[in-house]
Scaffold this motif. Structure first.
Motif, PDB file in Angstrom:
ATOM      1  N   SER A  73      13.674 -10.713 -56.961  1.00  0.00           N
ATOM      2  CA  SER A  73      13.277  -9.623 -56.054  1.00  0.00           C
ATOM      3  C   SER A  73      13.112 -10.140 -54.634  1.00  0.00           C
ATOM      4  O   SER A  73      13.497  -9.463 -53.667  1.00  0.00           O
ATOM      5  CB  SER A  73      11.968  -8.986 -56.520  1.00  0.00           C
ATOM      6  OG  SER A  73      12.145  -8.365 -57.770  1.00  0.00           O
ATOM      7  N   SER A  74      12.552 -11.316 -54.501  1.00  0.00           N
ATOM      8  CA  SER A  74      12.393 -11.928 -53.184  1.00  0.00           C
ATOM      9  C   SER A  74      13.760 -12.127 -52.526  1.00  0.00           C
ATOM     10  O   SER A  74      13.961 -11.778 -51.359  1.00  0.00           O
ATOM     11  CB  SER A  74      11.655 -13.260 -53.322  1.00  0.00           C
ATOM     12  OG  SER A  74      11.711 -14.004 -52.138  1.00  0.00           O
ATOM     13  N   TYR A  75      14.680 -12.666 -53.283  1.00  0.00           N
ATOM     14  CA  TYR A  75      16.010 -12.918 -52.728  1.00  0.00           C
ATOM     15  C   TYR A  75      16.719 -11.602 -52.387  1.00  0.00           C
ATOM     16  O   TYR A  75      17.380 -11.499 -51.358  1.00  0.00           O
ATOM     17  CB  TYR A  75      16.842 -13.765 -53.688  1.00  0.00           C
ATOM     18  CG  TYR A  75      18.106 -14.263 -53.049  1.00  0.00           C
ATOM     19  CD1 TYR A  75      18.050 -15.137 -51.965  1.00  0.00           C
ATOM     20  CD2 TYR A  75      19.351 -13.851 -53.493  1.00  0.00           C
ATOM     21  CE1 TYR A  75      19.204 -15.583 -51.343  1.00  0.00           C
ATOM     22  CE2 TYR A  75      20.511 -14.298 -52.881  1.00  0.00           C
ATOM     23  CZ  TYR A  75      20.432 -15.161 -51.810  1.00  0.00           C
ATOM     24  OH  TYR A  75      21.577 -15.599 -51.192  1.00  0.00           O
ATOM     25  N   ARG A  76      16.543 -10.598 -53.227  1.00  0.00           N
ATOM     26  CA  ARG A  76      17.152  -9.288 -52.946  1.00  0.00           C
ATOM     27  C   ARG A  76      16.584  -8.707 -51.650  1.00  0.00           C
ATOM     28  O   ARG A  76      17.313  -8.152 -50.831  1.00  0.00           O
ATOM     29  CB  ARG A  76      16.908  -8.341 -54.132  1.00  0.00           C
ATOM     30  CG  ARG A  76      17.438  -6.940 -53.960  1.00  0.00           C
ATOM     31  CD  ARG A  76      18.916  -6.810 -53.706  1.00  0.00           C
ATOM     32  NE  ARG A  76      19.722  -7.450 -54.717  1.00  0.00           N
ATOM     33  CZ  ARG A  76      20.994  -7.787 -54.550  1.00  0.00           C
ATOM     34  NH1 ARG A  76      21.606  -7.532 -53.420  1.00  0.00           N
ATOM     35  NH2 ARG A  76      21.661  -8.379 -55.505  1.00  0.00           N
ATOM     36  N   ALA A  77      15.277  -8.854 -51.427  1.00  0.00           N
ATOM     37  CA  ALA A  77      14.650  -8.368 -50.196  1.00  0.00           C
ATOM     38  C   ALA A  77      15.218  -9.103 -48.977  1.00  0.00           C
ATOM     39  O   ALA A  77      15.463  -8.488 -47.926  1.00  0.00           O
ATOM     40  CB  ALA A  77      13.127  -8.527 -50.269  1.00  0.00           C
ATOM     41  N   ILE A  78      15.449 -10.398 -49.104  1.00  0.00           N
ATOM     42  CA  ILE A  78      16.054 -11.166 -48.010  1.00  0.00           C
ATOM     43  C   ILE A  78      17.451 -10.622 -47.727  1.00  0.00           C
ATOM     44  O   ILE A  78      17.805 -10.364 -46.565  1.00  0.00           O
ATOM     45  CB  ILE A  78      16.126 -12.673 -48.363  1.00  0.00           C
ATOM     46  CG1 ILE A  78      14.719 -13.255 -48.505  1.00  0.00           C
ATOM     47  CG2 ILE A  78      16.929 -13.436 -47.312  1.00  0.00           C
ATOM     48  CD1 ILE A  78      14.685 -14.612 -49.205  1.00  0.00           C
ATOM     49  N   LEU A  79      18.254 -10.418 -48.778  1.00  0.00           N
ATOM     50  CA  LEU A  79      19.616  -9.885 -48.606  1.00  0.00           C
ATOM     51  C   LEU A  79      19.622  -8.493 -47.989  1.00  0.00           C
ATOM     52  O   LEU A  79      20.562  -8.120 -47.288  1.00  0.00           O
ATOM     53  CB  LEU A  79      20.347  -9.854 -49.950  1.00  0.00           C
ATOM     54  CG  LEU A  79      20.792 -11.193 -50.524  1.00  0.00           C
ATOM     55  CD1 LEU A  79      21.343 -11.013 -51.931  1.00  0.00           C
ATOM     56  CD2 LEU A  79      21.810 -11.872 -49.620  1.00  0.00           C
ATOM     57  N   ASN A  80      18.558  -7.726 -48.239  1.00  0.00           N
ATOM     58  CA  ASN A  80      18.448  -6.375 -47.681  1.00  0.00           C
ATOM     59  C   ASN A  80      17.871  -6.371 -46.272  1.00  0.00           C
ATOM     60  O   ASN A  80      17.644  -5.302 -45.704  1.00  0.00           O
ATOM     61  CB  ASN A  80      17.609  -5.485 -48.591  1.00  0.00           C
ATOM     62  CG  ASN A  80      18.363  -5.108 -49.852  1.00  0.00           C
ATOM     63  OD1 ASN A  80      19.593  -5.048 -49.854  1.00  0.00           O
ATOM     64  ND2 ASN A  80      17.644  -4.876 -50.935  1.00  0.00           N
ATOM     65  N   GLY A  81      17.591  -7.561 -45.717  1.00  0.00           N
ATOM     66  CA  GLY A  81      17.129  -7.645 -44.337  1.00  0.00           C
ATOM     67  C   GLY A  81      15.650  -7.386 -44.135  1.00  0.00           C
ATOM     68  O   GLY A  81      15.214  -7.090 -43.023  1.00  0.00           O
ATOM     69  N   ALA A  82      14.854  -7.505 -45.194  1.00  0.00           N
ATOM     70  CA  ALA A  82      13.420  -7.215 -45.095  1.00  0.00           C
ATOM     71  C   ALA A  82      12.645  -8.302 -44.352  1.00  0.00           C
ATOM     72  O   ALA A  82      11.526  -8.058 -43.906  1.00  0.00           O
ATOM     73  CB  ALA A  82      12.824  -7.027 -46.487  1.00  0.00           C
ATOM     74  N   GLY A  83      13.206  -9.491 -44.237  1.00  0.00           N
ATOM     75  CA  GLY A  83      12.514 -10.567 -43.540  1.00  0.00           C
ATOM     76  C   GLY A  83      13.182 -11.902 -43.796  1.00  0.00           C
ATOM     77  O   GLY A  83      14.152 -12.006 -44.547  1.00  0.00           O
ATOM     78  N   ILE A  84      12.634 -12.903 -43.145  1.00  0.00           N
ATOM     79  CA  ILE A  84      13.061 -14.285 -43.380  1.00  0.00           C
ATOM     80  C   ILE A  84      12.452 -14.708 -44.706  1.00  0.00           C
ATOM     81  O   ILE A  84      11.307 -14.363 -45.003  1.00  0.00           O
ATOM     82  CB  ILE A  84      12.559 -15.193 -42.239  1.00  0.00           C
ATOM     83  CG1 ILE A  84      13.186 -14.769 -40.907  1.00  0.00           C
ATOM     84  CG2 ILE A  84      12.833 -16.661 -42.545  1.00  0.00           C
ATOM     85  CD1 ILE A  84      12.547 -15.400 -39.695  1.00  0.00           C
ATOM     86  N   GLY A  85      13.186 -15.418 -45.498  1.00  0.00           N
ATOM     87  CA  GLY A  85      12.654 -15.821 -46.792  1.00  0.00           C
ATOM     88  C   GLY A  85      13.154 -17.185 -47.209  1.00  0.00           C
ATOM     89  O   GLY A  85      13.933 -17.829 -46.499  1.00  0.00           O
ATOM     90  N   ALA A  86      12.689 -17.604 -48.354  1.00  0.00           N
ATOM     91  CA  ALA A  86      13.033 -18.920 -48.883  1.00  0.00           C
ATOM     92  C   ALA A  86      13.873 -18.776 -50.141  1.00  0.00           C
ATOM     93  O   ALA A  86      13.684 -17.847 -50.928  1.00  0.00           O
ATOM     94  CB  ALA A  86      11.760 -19.706 -49.204  1.00  0.00           C
ATOM     95  N   ALA A  87      14.779 -19.716 -50.310  1.00  0.00           N
ATOM     96  CA  ALA A  87      15.583 -19.754 -51.531  1.00  0.00           C
ATOM     97  C   ALA A  87      16.053 -21.184 -51.759  1.00  0.00           C
ATOM     98  O   ALA A  87      16.176 -21.967 -50.813  1.00  0.00           O
ATOM     99  CB  ALA A  87      16.786 -18.820 -51.429  1.00  0.00           C
ATOM    100  N   ALA A  88      16.294 -21.487 -52.994  1.00  0.00           N
ATOM    101  CA  ALA A  88      16.888 -22.776 -53.337  1.00  0.00           C
ATOM    102  C   ALA A  88      18.374 -22.712 -52.999  1.00  0.00           C
ATOM    103  O   ALA A  88      19.011 -21.663 -53.161  1.00  0.00           O
ATOM    104  CB  ALA A  88      16.702 -23.062 -54.825  1.00  0.00           C
ATOM    105  N   PRO A  89      18.935 -23.810 -52.486  1.00  0.00           N
ATOM    106  CA  PRO A  89      20.350 -23.790 -52.091  1.00  0.00           C
ATOM    107  C   PRO A  89      21.302 -23.329 -53.189  1.00  0.00           C
ATOM    108  O   PRO A  89      22.285 -22.653 -52.907  1.00  0.00           O
ATOM    109  CB  PRO A  89      20.621 -25.238 -51.685  1.00  0.00           C
ATOM    110  CG  PRO A  89      19.295 -25.717 -51.191  1.00  0.00           C
ATOM    111  CD  PRO A  89      18.287 -25.065 -52.114  1.00  0.00           C
TER     112      PRO A  89
END
Length: 189
Positions: A73-89
């Motif tokens: 869900s965090s990654y989906r929110a990042i992809l949707n432009g909700a904010g800067i976020g963290a992800a593993a490469p």
């Protein structure tokens, strides 16, 4: 109680969509606390530790108006432009290559998080559990930016676990000694 075995650590990077970065303007460490970030409870919220290329840490406060405890869900929110976020490469490498997200602060990484497997305590474990752990290791070790636990770290962790167990046994022995003495006195009459 469960016993935790460390498989390794996963590095994480900050990223955002090109559209969000265009709206926000240049992202710097100084500006990061005032920019919207996607929180991943408990790892990406409040104050986070960023590491530069040489491994020097820096604590940075994050504004996380959106928080979730779900990695996807965090990654989906990042992809949707909700904010800067963290992800593993390993999770974002295809989106980085395709230009759907861009790396933010490319000279900085979030502190790696440990990847562990939880097991029931004891020397013996079913073969299927060992097979699962081996399969998991084969799957995570080749992932981008995964650092396997080294043998020295694992031995140190096991030694700490043994010391804790010995301390617990010693405390239990101290609790039982008076009861043993009382039982002997009772048996003597």
């Amino acid at each position: 109680d469960l016993v935790s075995r460390k498989l390794g650590a996963m590095e994480r990077i900050l990223l955002a969509t090109p559209e969000l970065l265009k709206r926000l303007g240049p992202v710097t460490i100084a500006r990061l606390p005032s920019l919207p970030c996607v929180g991943l409870v408990p790892y990406v919220q409040g104050n986070v530790r960023l590491l530069d290329r040489s491994g020097r840490p820096r604590m940075v406060a994050l504004d996380t108006p959106i928080k979730t405890d779900s990695l996807l869900s965090s990654y989906r929110a990042i992809l949707n432009g909700a904010g800067i976020g963290a992800a593993a490469p390993w999770m974002c490498q295809d989106d980085l290559k395709a230009g759907r997200v861009r790396r933010v602060l490319p000279n900085w990484w979030l502190e790696p998080i440990g990847i562990h497997v939880a097991l029931p305590p004891g020397i013996y474990r079913p073969a299927r559990v060992t097979a699962f752990i081996d399969a998991l290791k084969r799957r995570v070790h080749p992932l981008a930016r995964f650092r396997p636990a080294n043998a020295v770290d694992e031995i140190q962790r096991q030694n700490q676990e043994l010391l804790r167990t010995l301390e617990e046994l010693s405390q239990r022995q101290d609790e039982l000694l008076p009861l043993y003495s009382e039982a002997e006195d009772t048996n003597r009459g």
